[in-house]
Design a protein around this motif. Sequence first.
Motif, mmCIF file in Angstrom:
data_model
loop_
_atom_site.group_PDB
_atom_site.id
_atom_site.type_symbol
_atom_site.label_atom_id
_atom_site.label_comp_id
_atom_site.label_asym_id
_atom_site.label_seq_id
_atom_site.Cartn_x
_atom_site.Cartn_y
_atom_site.Cartn_z
ATOM 1 N N GLN A 39 -6.084 15.969 -48.473
ATOM 2 C CA GLN A 39 -5.374 17.226 -48.267
ATOM 3 C C GLN A 39 -6.121 18.456 -48.791
ATOM 4 N N PRO A 40 -6.774 18.396 -49.956
ATOM 5 C CA PRO A 40 -7.553 19.578 -50.369
ATOM 6 C C PRO A 40 -8.647 19.933 -49.368
ATOM 7 N N ALA A 41 -9.345 18.919 -48.851
ATOM 8 C CA ALA A 41 -10.402 19.187 -47.878
ATOM 9 C C ALA A 41 -9.829 19.735 -46.574
ATOM 10 N N VAL A 42 -8.663 19.222 -46.175
ATOM 11 C CA VAL A 42 -8.014 19.708 -44.958
ATOM 12 C C VAL A 42 -7.660 21.188 -45.105
ATOM 13 N N LEU A 43 -7.138 21.578 -46.265
ATOM 14 C CA LEU A 43 -6.785 22.975 -46.489
ATOM 15 C C LEU A 43 -8.028 23.857 -46.603
ATOM 16 N N ALA A 44 -9.059 23.342 -47.250
ATOM 17 C CA ALA A 44 -10.299 24.123 -47.356
ATOM 18 C C ALA A 44 -10.882 24.378 -45.966
ATOM 19 N N ALA A 45 -10.821 23.364 -45.094
ATOM 20 C CA ALA A 45 -11.312 23.545 -43.729
ATOM 21 C C ALA A 45 -10.438 24.523 -42.950
ATOM 22 N N PHE A 46 -9.134 24.496 -43.231
ATOM 23 C CA PHE A 46 -8.228 25.401 -42.529
ATOM 24 C C PHE A 46 -8.499 26.857 -42.881
ATOM 25 N N ALA A 47 -9.109 27.098 -44.021
ATOM 26 C CA ALA A 47 -9.447 28.480 -44.405
ATOM 27 C C ALA A 47 -10.288 29.153 -43.325
ATOM 28 N N ASP A 48 -11.111 28.364 -42.623
ATOM 29 C CA ASP A 48 -11.955 28.937 -41.567
ATOM 30 C C ASP A 48 -11.169 29.213 -40.286
ATOM 31 N N ARG A 49 -9.974 28.638 -40.149
ATOM 32 C CA ARG A 49 -9.171 28.816 -38.937
ATOM 33 C C ARG A 49 -7.979 29.740 -39.162
ATOM 34 N N ALA A 50 -7.705 30.053 -40.414
ATOM 35 C CA ALA A 50 -6.473 30.771 -40.741
ATOM 36 C C ALA A 50 -6.382 32.124 -40.045
ATOM 37 N N ASP A 51 -7.491 32.833 -39.951
ATOM 38 C CA ASP A 51 -7.457 34.142 -39.290
ATOM 39 C C ASP A 51 -7.081 34.006 -37.817
ATOM 40 N N GLY A 52 -7.521 32.938 -37.175
ATOM 41 C CA GLY A 52 -7.149 32.712 -35.781
ATOM 42 C C GLY A 52 -5.665 32.443 -35.621
ATOM 43 N N PHE A 53 -5.086 31.680 -36.541
ATOM 44 C CA PHE A 53 -3.647 31.447 -36.512
ATOM 45 C C PHE A 53 -2.903 32.762 -36.755
ATOM 46 N N ALA A 54 -3.387 33.545 -37.704
ATOM 47 C CA ALA A 54 -2.734 34.829 -37.985
ATOM 48 C C ALA A 54 -2.817 35.761 -36.777
#
Length: 358
Positions: free
Chosen positions: A15-30
């Motif tokens: 889960q930590p790695a999944v969230l760290a990877a999501f940091a690169d996609r978060a702006d697209g979701f926003a």
Amino acid sequence: MDAPVSPMRADIARQPAVLAAFADRADGFAALGRSALAPGAGGRLWVTGCGDGLFAAEAAGRFAADLGLDWRPIGAMDMVLAAGRLRAEDRAIAISMSGNVDRTVEAARAITRAGVPMLALVNGNGGRLGEIAGSKISLDLPDVAPFLCGTASYTLTLAALTALAAGAAGAAPPDFAAIAAAVRSAVATAQASVGAVPLPGGVRLLSAGNDCGTVRYGAAKFVELTRIPAWSAELEEFAHSQYWAMPTGDLVVVVAGDPALAAYADESCAALAELGVSTFAVDTPASPVPRARWRATLPDQPPALFALSAAVPLQVLAATLARASGLDPDTRAHLKSDATRFKVSRMLTRRSLIGTGA
């Protein structure tokens, strides 16, 4: 030869790695939140689903409310019944990893009939839900193993909802790199803290406010992984209802990410000790529950984001007690081995999957 890694533990640990990877996609979701989910004047943002999707929607509520959104988590059945009250200014998110949960699909159809723009949050192609929604976005999270209960998928769903909510409110998404660090600490803390907890006769998971979604999620994990009866409740209402029928051999789990809530939870743990009831707290240094029998104390973080790490000790506790009771959390074979009950579960929720083994 090294022992094989348990898929359930691997899913929790990633889960930590999944969230760290999501940091690169978060702006697209926003960005999608800004374009597809910003309500009109006086509009509400409805978030519907079943099971983990609904619990994540509830757990994201305080974050969304702090941004000024009128965030409305609602079960899929309730959404079907409430669709006639939707307004043109409203927006909606429908959540289903498979996209094939019957009631969520019905809710999505009711939302589209009402003329309300809707985004589907899915994992993969989105199934029937993805075909209905005006727009969709996928978590793109690969499974560790077939038929695992939701762990990393739940946490990533919650992260995605916070990013979508931030966009809908015209704000930046949270710092997921920092959140990943908190979750990494939560995994280590949980693994160190649950080993002393003996097998209880039942589990009662309690909280209030924003953390009610987390304890509802936790109770669902106990139901999926164990044969231990499990219930969730609001901390105060428990004292007026479940408490009176609770055997003293049950374990009471309290989740408190807010200092005011933690003070009430601590009082409850002290009172339950008078009855000989064991308690387990998920807390932080700023929101301590010192009179709980056992504690998983997580790093301090904003209460509105506490849910992203608070689920981890409940995942680890459920998996640990499953093994202690003789069940395998990696396969959940006890669910499929009762063929009639499993078939009826699909008749109740996913008729399209009957006969597929899924």
